[in-house]
Structure formats: C-alpha cells, structure tokens
Scaffold this motif. Structure first.
Motif, PDB file in Angstrom:
ATOM      1  N   GLY A  11       0.233   6.140  28.047  1.00 20.33           N
ATOM      2  CA  GLY A  11       0.159   6.860  26.784  1.00 20.33           C
ATOM      3  C   GLY A  11      -1.007   6.322  25.972  1.00 20.33           C
ATOM      4  O   GLY A  11      -1.351   5.140  26.070  1.00 20.33           O
ATOM      5  N   PHE A  12      -1.627   7.166  25.179  1.00 21.64           N
ATOM      6  CA  PHE A  12      -2.759   6.757  24.352  1.00 21.64           C
ATOM      7  C   PHE A  12      -2.382   6.804  22.877  1.00 21.64           C
ATOM      8  O   PHE A  12      -1.726   7.743  22.423  1.00 21.64           O
ATOM      9  N   VAL A  13      -2.811   5.796  22.142  1.00 17.13           N
ATOM     10  CA  VAL A  13      -2.688   5.786  20.692  1.00 17.13           C
ATOM     11  C   VAL A  13      -4.078   5.598  20.119  1.00 17.13           C
ATOM     12  O   VAL A  13      -4.751   4.611  20.420  1.00 17.13           O
ATOM     13  N   LEU A  14      -4.517   6.559  19.324  1.00 18.63           N
ATOM     14  CA  LEU A  14      -5.814   6.457  18.652  1.00 18.63           C
ATOM     15  C   LEU A  14      -5.588   5.791  17.304  1.00 18.63           C
ATOM     16  O   LEU A  14      -4.877   6.320  16.445  1.00 18.63           O
ATOM     17  N   LEU A  51       3.011   2.225  29.906  1.00 16.33           N
ATOM     18  CA  LEU A  51       1.918   1.482  29.280  1.00 16.33           C
ATOM     19  C   LEU A  51       1.300   2.312  28.170  1.00 16.33           C
ATOM     20  O   LEU A  51       1.056   3.509  28.338  1.00 16.33           O
ATOM     21  N   ILE A  52       1.063   1.675  27.021  1.00 16.32           N
ATOM     22  CA  ILE A  52       0.361   2.309  25.918  1.00 16.32           C
ATOM     23  C   ILE A  52      -1.016   1.691  25.806  1.00 16.32           C
ATOM     24  O   ILE A  52      -1.157   0.464  25.702  1.00 16.32           O
ATOM     25  N   MET A  53      -2.043   2.528  25.834  1.00 18.90           N
ATOM     26  CA  MET A  53      -3.421   2.088  25.652  1.00 18.90           C
ATOM     27  C   MET A  53      -3.843   2.418  24.219  1.00 18.90           C
ATOM     28  O   MET A  53      -3.928   3.580  23.832  1.00 18.90           O
ATOM     29  N   VAL A  54      -4.081   1.378  23.422  1.00 10.07           N
ATOM     30  CA  VAL A  54      -4.539   1.566  22.048  1.00 10.07           C
ATOM     31  C   VAL A  54      -6.059   1.672  22.061  1.00 10.07           C
ATOM     32  O   VAL A  54      -6.749   0.813  22.622  1.00 10.07           O
ATOM     33  N   VAL A  55      -6.571   2.722  21.449  1.00  6.92           N
ATOM     34  CA  VAL A  55      -8.011   2.976  21.405  1.00  6.92           C
ATOM     35  C   VAL A  55      -8.452   3.054  19.953  1.00  6.92           C
ATOM     36  O   VAL A  55      -7.888   3.823  19.172  1.00  6.92           O
ATOM     37  N   GLU A  56      -9.435   2.257  19.585  1.00 10.84           N
ATOM     38  CA  GLU A  56      -9.919   2.264  18.214  1.00 10.84           C
ATOM     39  C   GLU A  56     -10.937   3.386  18.022  1.00 10.84           C
ATOM     40  O   GLU A  56     -11.959   3.443  18.719  1.00 10.84           O
ATOM     41  N   LYS A  92      -3.697  -3.482  19.049  1.00  9.53           N
ATOM     42  CA  LYS A  92      -2.557  -3.448  19.973  1.00  9.53           C
ATOM     43  C   LYS A  92      -1.342  -4.189  19.413  1.00  9.53           C
ATOM     44  O   LYS A  92      -0.212  -3.725  19.565  1.00  9.53           O
ATOM     45  N   THR A  93      -1.560  -5.336  18.768  1.00  8.83           N
ATOM     46  CA  THR A  93      -0.434  -6.073  18.207  1.00  8.83           C
ATOM     47  C   THR A  93       0.177  -5.321  17.038  1.00  8.83           C
ATOM     48  O   THR A  93       1.400  -5.280  16.871  1.00  8.83           O
ATOM     49  N   PHE A  94      -0.661  -4.723  16.226  1.00  9.22           N
ATOM     50  CA  PHE A  94      -0.201  -3.872  15.132  1.00  9.22           C
ATOM     51  C   PHE A  94       0.686  -2.761  15.675  1.00  9.22           C
ATOM     52  O   PHE A  94       1.758  -2.456  15.136  1.00  9.22           O
ATOM     53  N   THR A  95       0.256  -2.161  16.776  1.00  8.94           N
ATOM     54  CA  THR A  95       1.021  -1.087  17.409  1.00  8.94           C
ATOM     55  C   THR A  95       2.320  -1.613  18.015  1.00  8.94           C
ATOM     56  O   THR A  95       3.385  -0.984  17.881  1.00  8.94           O
TER      57      THR A  95
END
Length: 322
Positions: free
Chosen positions: A294-297, A266-271, A140-143
């Motif tokens: 929003g989702f970020v894979l 809100l952006i949800m970061v998903v690994e 998340k911090t990277f994003t």
C-alpha cells in the motif's frame, strides 16, 4: 499497466519525481511529525560474514501465547501524553473528531479488510503490517504511530506497535518510554519472557514493543528462527490483534529487507515533492513479488480525489506484478 505502476505514476504527478534536494513547501507539513519524530539518515549496517548470532534455544517452559494474552502482566507501562500527541498533529485517542483521524480511517480500512481475509489477496501473517519508506525522513514513523493509534480505536481490535527500526529507534522515544530491554534483548536472551519487554499504555488496546538495546548483529537477529517464531506466534494466537512494525527505510539498511520477508502487508510511505520515482521503484524491487503493498503519500499540499483526504493517497498492488 498494473496497480503498482499506476500508483507510482500518480505519485509522480503529485510531485514524486521532483529531485530529492527540493525542500518541503511551506504549509505542507501538517501531517509530518516534528521534533522527536524526524528521522536522521541511518548508519551503514554492520555485516559480519564470519560472525554468528549466539545460538538461541527455546526453553520448554516459555509460553509467549499465555504472556501475550495478559495472564502474565508486563513489567512496564506508560501514560500517553495527549498534549504532546496533539501538538505533533497526530491521532489523539479521545472522543473528538479531527481531520487526521478521518484520514487514517481511510488508510486503515483496506488493511483491516486484508487482515480479516476480506480484501486483497495477501501472504502469510496478514495481520502483521510493516511500515517503511525508500529513504529516511519521509514520515514512516509518523505513519506507524498514527496507524496504531487509529486501529487501537476500533472496538474489536488490539494493536501491538513494534519499534523494529533497531538502528534508529524512535517510537519509544516519542511515547516517553525509558530506555530498557526490548525486541533485540528478547531475541538474544533465553531467560526473558515477552512480557518482560512489552510496555502497556494508557490506551488499553495499544501495547508497545520497544527496539531494546543495540546489537552489532541486528540484521542476523531479525532474520533468525527466533524472530520468525515470534512473528508467527504474535500473528496467529489472537484473531483481534494487529501488529504494526515501524521498519528502517528499505534503501538505507538490510534490516528492512529481512523484516519484509516476515510480514503479510507493507505500507510504503512516499514524501510528496521529494522522493524520486526511481527510488520508489528501486525500493519495490527489493521486495518479494507476492508482497501486498500500500502507498501513503505524505506531506502533500494538493488533493487526491476527496478534498477531506487530500494529504494521502492509498493504493494496493503486488510488488512483482507485471
């Protein structure tokens, strides 16, 4: 099937339902920050039921709008270490093209459209964007940092990057900002102006708001009227400003849930290949039904549509849509 359900299902097909214990595959960490950006599990939040946040009254002569506009200069500044940013595989604020720059152009576009009222229906404060995850270590911090650097490259936008992960602040450390006053201190101390805690960067359109010194009532401070007033002021005063909040993981602390009530997007970061689908659903259940998500894979080794944007998948929906 709604947008969120489709997004989760697609994330699952990309490995989102693999047990948490599964290691990140070799060669899949191109978009994952190393070293200082790694996130350790957050400590359990301190909730003191009987404790009260010190009363904070807005001084009559406090004018955050004037301060934000730069009439009063900030006391601190930092020169970004471009080589450090480059070595971390992040968006470098220079004139060169790179794959990650193109990826974040893809990620930021719907956010900017929403902020300007031309995209999906969003809540109050549409230009305040919270970046979070379900658990620590997903990127998340990277994003947050990459998104801020990418938006700062826009000709008609300025960015305020807020290190709102007050229990485990990382943004300031990565940029080399010395420990000092920040968000928490501003919420506690009536004598501080916002300019006293902001940090200018060598990128003219990017300003940092560090987390500041720790406080045992951080949850209550983030949910205080002072925090609500601050977010509202930052959101409404300048039409070109985008506020990015690097938040704690939703399932790790109560602070993230409090912050989610203040933002418009809100952006949800998903690994990829680590985060269980059930954890994503559990995190989404903590959000208000009208939240635009929003989702970020992150750390995906496969492609999702266009090969050039392989490591990321972005989708919008409302957290409570059925």
């Amino acid at each position: 099937m709604d947008t969120i359900e489709k997004a989760i299902e697609r994330l699952s097909r990309q490995g989102g339902n693999v047990p948490v214990e599964t290691p990140v595959p070799a060669g899949a960490t191109e978009l994952h920050a190393s070293g200082p950006l790694s996130e350790t599990p957050a400590v359990d939040p301190i909730v003191a039921a009987e404790a009260r946040v010190p009363a904070k009254q807005e001084p009559k002569n406090r004018e955050p709008a004037t301060i934000l506009h730069g009439v009063k200069r900030t006391r601190r500044s930092v020169t970004l270490d471009l080589q450090r940013i480059r070595d971390a595989g992040m968006v470098v604020p220079d004139g060169n093209r790179s794959r990650i720059k193109e990826e974040y152009r893809h990620v930021k576009r719907p956010l900017l459209l929403n902020a300007s009222g031309k995209g999906a229906a969003v809540r109050e404060n549409p230009n305040v964007i919270m970046v979070t995850s379900s658990q620590p270590g997903e990127g998340k911090t990277f994003t947050s940092i990459n998104l801020a650097l990418s938006i700062a490259a826009e000709r008609d936008r300025t960015v305020l990057l807020v290190d709102a992960d007050v229990l485990k602040p990382t943004v300031s450390k990565f940029f080399g900002v010395e420990t000092g006053q920040g968000l928490v201190d501003f919420l506690i101390d009536d004598t501080l102006d916002l300019a006293d805690v902001l940090v200018e960067t060598s990128v003219p359109s990017l300003t940092l708001l560090p987390a500041g010194n720790g406080h045992h009532l951080s949850t209550e401070l983030l949910g205080s009227e002072s925090m609500h007033a601050l977010v509202k002021e930052m959101s409404t005063r300048y039409s070109d400003r985008i506020i990015i909040m690097d938040s704690p993981p939703l399932l790790a602390t109560t602070e993230a849930r409090v912050l989610a009530g203040l933002v418009g997007q809100l952006i949800m970061v998903v690994e990829a290949e680590r985060t269980r689908q059930s954890m994503v659903k559990e995190a989404l259940a903590l959000l208000e039904p009208d939240m635009t998500v929003g989702f970020v894979l992150n750390k995906s080794r496969g492609t999702l549509g266009n090969d050039y944007y392989g490591p990321y998948y972005y989708a919008y929906g409302e957290a409570g849509r059925e």
